[in-house]
Design a protein around this motif. Structure first.
Motif, PDB file in Angstrom:
ATOM      1  N   VAL A 112       0.867  -1.181   0.000  1.00 21.26           N
ATOM      2  CA  VAL A 112       0.000   0.000   0.000  1.00 21.26           C
ATOM      3  C   VAL A 112       0.906   1.233   0.000  1.00 21.26           C
ATOM      4  CG1 VAL A 112      -1.694   1.327   1.320  1.00 21.26           C
ATOM      5  CG2 VAL A 112      -1.908  -1.167   1.152  1.00 21.26           C
ATOM      6  N   GLY A 113       0.685   2.086  -1.001  1.00 24.27           N
ATOM      7  CA  GLY A 113       1.560   3.249  -1.189  1.00 24.27           C
ATOM      8  C   GLY A 113       1.246   4.409  -0.273  1.00 24.27           C
ATOM      9  N   ALA A 114       2.101   5.403  -0.325  1.00 27.89           N
ATOM     10  CA  ALA A 114       1.976   6.597   0.518  1.00 27.89           C
ATOM     11  C   ALA A 114       0.687   7.353   0.230  1.00 27.89           C
ATOM     12  CB  ALA A 114       3.189   7.501   0.315  1.00 27.89           C
ATOM     13  N   GLU A 115       0.273   7.392  -1.043  1.00 22.56           N
ATOM     14  CA  GLU A 115      -0.969   8.116  -1.398  1.00 22.56           C
ATOM     15  C   GLU A 115      -2.174   7.467  -0.742  1.00 22.56           C
ATOM     16  OE1 GLU A 115      -1.703   8.882  -5.532  1.00 22.56           O
ATOM     17  OE2 GLU A 115       0.393   9.414  -5.894  1.00 22.56           O
ATOM     18  N   ASP A 116      -2.244   6.135  -0.807  1.00 19.64           N
ATOM     19  CA  ASP A 116      -3.378   5.434  -0.193  1.00 19.64           C
ATOM     20  C   ASP A 116      -3.372   5.587   1.328  1.00 19.64           C
ATOM     21  OD1 ASP A 116      -4.445   4.520  -2.612  1.00 19.64           O
ATOM     22  OD2 ASP A 116      -3.104   2.777  -2.643  1.00 19.64           O
ATOM     23  N   ARG A 117      -2.202   5.571   1.925  1.00 22.12           N
ATOM     24  CA  ARG A 117      -2.098   5.767   3.373  1.00 22.12           C
ATOM     25  C   ARG A 117      -2.577   7.167   3.755  1.00 22.12           C
ATOM     26  NH1 ARG A 117       1.951   1.860   5.555  1.00 22.12           N
ATOM     27  NH2 ARG A 117       2.576   0.608   3.767  1.00 22.12           N
ATOM     28  N   ALA A 118      -2.184   8.166   2.970  1.00 21.01           N
ATOM     29  CA  ALA A 118      -2.608   9.545   3.230  1.00 21.01           C
ATOM     30  C   ALA A 118      -4.117   9.672   3.077  1.00 21.01           C
ATOM     31  CB  ALA A 118      -1.881  10.503   2.293  1.00 21.01           C
ATOM     32  N   LEU A 119      -4.691   9.013   2.074  1.00 22.64           N
ATOM     33  CA  LEU A 119      -6.141   9.053   1.850  1.00 22.64           C
ATOM     34  C   LEU A 119      -6.892   8.457   3.042  1.00 22.64           C
ATOM     35  CD1 LEU A 119      -8.471   9.685  -0.087  1.00 22.64           C
ATOM     36  CD2 LEU A 119      -8.162   7.409  -1.060  1.00 22.64           C
ATOM     37  N   LEU A 120      -6.385   7.339   3.570  1.00 24.61           N
ATOM     38  CA  LEU A 120      -7.017   6.720   4.744  1.00 24.61           C
ATOM     39  C   LEU A 120      -6.988   7.670   5.941  1.00 24.61           C
ATOM     40  CD1 LEU A 120      -5.590   3.094   4.427  1.00 24.61           C
ATOM     41  CD2 LEU A 120      -7.985   3.774   4.158  1.00 24.61           C
ATOM     42  N   GLU A 121      -5.906   8.401   6.099  1.00 26.83           N
ATOM     43  CA  GLU A 121      -5.807   9.361   7.200  1.00 26.83           C
ATOM     44  C   GLU A 121      -6.753  10.545   6.980  1.00 26.83           C
ATOM     45  OE1 GLU A 121      -1.681  10.414   7.424  1.00 26.83           O
ATOM     46  OE2 GLU A 121      -1.090   8.427   8.150  1.00 26.83           O
ATOM     47  N   GLU A 122      -6.839  11.031   5.756  1.00 23.62           N
ATOM     48  CA  GLU A 122      -7.676  12.200   5.454  1.00 23.62           C
ATOM     49  C   GLU A 122      -9.162  11.906   5.606  1.00 23.62           C
ATOM     50  OE1 GLU A 122      -6.549  13.376   1.510  1.00 23.62           O
ATOM     51  OE2 GLU A 122      -4.490  13.827   2.121  1.00 23.62           O
ATOM     52  N   GLN A 123      -9.570  10.679   5.397  1.00 27.78           N
ATOM     53  CA  GLN A 123     -10.996  10.348   5.499  1.00 27.78           C
ATOM     54  C   GLN A 123     -11.502  10.406   6.941  1.00 27.78           C
ATOM     55  OE1 GLN A 123     -11.321   6.522   3.568  1.00 27.78           O
ATOM     56  NE2 GLN A 123     -11.572   7.461   1.552  1.00 27.78           N
ATOM     57  N   ARG A 124     -10.596  10.330   7.895  1.00 31.13           N
ATOM     58  CA  ARG A 124     -10.923  10.474   9.318  1.00 31.13           C
ATOM     59  C   ARG A 124     -12.028   9.517   9.769  1.00 31.13           C
ATOM     60  NH1 ARG A 124      -8.920  14.998  11.816  1.00 31.13           N
ATOM     61  NH2 ARG A 124     -10.733  15.119  13.178  1.00 31.13           N
ATOM     62  N   LYS A 125     -11.876   8.249   9.401  1.00 29.85           N
ATOM     63  CA  LYS A 125     -12.868   7.230   9.774  1.00 29.85           C
ATOM     64  C   LYS A 125     -12.227   6.229  10.736  1.00 29.85           C
ATOM     65  CE  LYS A 125     -15.949   7.732   6.062  1.00 29.85           C
ATOM     66  NZ  LYS A 125     -16.455   9.066   6.179  1.00 29.85           N
ATOM     67  N   ILE A 126     -13.059   5.759  11.645  1.00 24.51           N
ATOM     68  CA  ILE A 126     -12.658   4.692  12.557  1.00 24.51           C
ATOM     69  C   ILE A 126     -13.644   3.549  12.343  1.00 24.51           C
ATOM     70  CG2 ILE A 126     -12.319   4.002  14.959  1.00 24.51           C
ATOM     71  CD1 ILE A 126     -11.968   7.024  15.590  1.00 24.51           C
ATOM     72  N   SER A 127     -13.159   2.453  11.839  1.00 21.68           N
ATOM     73  CA  SER A 127     -14.038   1.300  11.613  1.00 21.68           C
ATOM     74  C   SER A 127     -13.651   0.171  12.561  1.00 21.68           C
ATOM     75  CB  SER A 127     -13.958   0.833  10.155  1.00 21.68           C
ATOM     76  OG  SER A 127     -12.645   0.425   9.841  1.00 21.68           O
ATOM     77  N   THR A 128     -14.672  -0.487  13.079  1.00 21.47           N
ATOM     78  CA  THR A 128     -14.471  -1.597  14.009  1.00 21.47           C
ATOM     79  C   THR A 128     -15.329  -2.769  13.554  1.00 21.47           C
ATOM     80  OG1 THR A 128     -14.184  -0.002  15.789  1.00 21.47           O
ATOM     81  CG2 THR A 128     -14.533  -2.294  16.433  1.00 21.47           C
ATOM     82  N   GLY A 129     -14.681  -3.888  13.214  1.00 21.79           N
ATOM     83  CA  GLY A 129     -15.398  -5.080  12.782  1.00 21.79           C
ATOM     84  C   GLY A 129     -15.710  -5.996  13.947  1.00 21.79           C
ATOM     85  N   ARG A 130     -16.907  -6.578  13.900  1.00 23.95           N
ATOM     86  CA  ARG A 130     -17.319  -7.544  14.929  1.00 23.95           C
ATOM     87  C   ARG A 130     -18.039  -8.700  14.250  1.00 23.95           C
ATOM     88  NH1 ARG A 130     -21.679  -9.001  18.123  1.00 23.95           N
ATOM     89  NH2 ARG A 130     -23.055  -7.496  17.138  1.00 23.95           N
ATOM     90  N   VAL A 131     -17.485  -9.909  14.391  1.00 29.19           N
ATOM     91  CA  VAL A 131     -18.104 -11.089  13.783  1.00 29.19           C
ATOM     92  C   VAL A 131     -19.353 -11.451  14.575  1.00 29.19           C
ATOM     93  CG1 VAL A 131     -17.819 -13.547  13.318  1.00 29.19           C
ATOM     94  CG2 VAL A 131     -15.967 -11.968  12.797  1.00 29.19           C
ATOM     95  N   VAL A 132     -20.464 -11.587  13.854  1.00 32.06           N
ATOM     96  CA  VAL A 132     -21.729 -11.962  14.466  1.00 32.06           C
ATOM     97  C   VAL A 132     -21.890 -13.477  14.435  1.00 32.06           C
ATOM     98  CG1 VAL A 132     -24.240 -11.726  14.290  1.00 32.06           C
ATOM     99  CG2 VAL A 132     -22.759  -9.786  13.764  1.00 32.06           C
ATOM    100  N   ASP A 133     -21.485 -14.089  13.335  1.00 33.68           N
ATOM    101  CA  ASP A 133     -21.599 -15.543  13.199  1.00 33.68           C
ATOM    102  C   ASP A 133     -20.578 -16.014  12.175  1.00 33.68           C
ATOM    103  OD1 ASP A 133     -22.527 -18.056  13.718  1.00 33.68           O
ATOM    104  OD2 ASP A 133     -24.434 -17.833  12.669  1.00 33.68           O
ATOM    105  N   ALA A 134     -20.197 -17.268  12.275  1.00 27.06           N
ATOM    106  CA  ALA A 134     -19.230 -17.832  11.334  1.00 27.06           C
ATOM    107  C   ALA A 134     -19.411 -19.339  11.282  1.00 27.06           C
ATOM    108  CB  ALA A 134     -17.804 -17.483  11.745  1.00 27.06           C
TER     109      ALA A 134
END
Length: 195
Positions: A112-134
């Motif tokens: 993953v390049g520097a541009e994509d890393r910067a984009l992830l930072e600029e979007q200012r999102k916090i995502s948290t995954g939680r498995v419900v079933d598997a």
């Protein structure tokens, strides 16, 4: 002998005791074979224990059950990891994604390049995954496929008034065993049929 002399009186036989025990072996003979019997019984118990252990250790269905259980546990953890990212810690998040993956997916994540890393930072999102079933769909000693139902909670820090958004997805996860650990080899979203 005369008629008046009845003669000697008949003697009655002495009563015999019907409960009198029959003669038995001397106690010394019994003492000789008791240790041998105990040794034979102990040997039989040991042999049956070893056979039971060997059967359980070499039972293919037990192996499959162990693979299934470990693949299921690790798939749940890895899918949660790969669907969690904090914009304030992008480097750490990408590193944790790389730790739980292998093969082409691992290569893509480490590139993953520097541009994509910067984009992830600029979007200012916090995502948290939680498995419900598997559930494990397929498993053997080296690979497994698991279907996972997941809730992803996304907080948008760019808008302080925004409520967290919950997204629900299903994924098909292909795992490969690497060095005794299950790692994600492929992760594909599965379409949910609502009809």
């Amino acid at each position: 002998m005369t008629q008046d002399d009845p003669g000697p009186e008949p003697t009655e036989p002495e009563p015999t005791d019907a409960t009198e025990p029959e003669p038995t072996e001397p106690a010394g003979n019994r003492r000789r074979w008791l240790p041998a019997l105990a040794l034979v019984l102990a040997g039989a118990v040991c042999v049956s224990g070893v056979l039971a252990w060997w059967r359980s250790d070499h039972d293919e269905s037990a192996d499959v059950a162990r693979w299934r259980d470990s693949a299921l546990i690790e798939a749940r953890q890895h899918v949660e990891t790969m669907n969690s990212l904090d914009y304030r810690e992008v480097e750490a998040g990408l590193a944790s994604w790389a730790e739980v993956t292998t093969g082409t997916l691992h290569d893509q994540l480490t590139e993953v390049g520097a541009e994509d890393r910067a984009l992830l930072e600029e979007q200012r999102k916090i995502s948290t995954g939680r498995v419900v079933d598997a559930a494990v769909v397929d498993v053997d000693a080296d690979s497994a496929t698991v279907i996972v139902a997941l809730e992803i909670t996304v907080q948008d820090d760019a808008d302080p008034t925004a409520e967290p958004v919950v997204k629900r997805n299903r994924f098909s996860v292909d795992l490969a065993r690497v060095g005794g650990d299950w790692l994600v080899e492929d992760l594909q979203q599965v379409a949910v049929n609502l009809s």
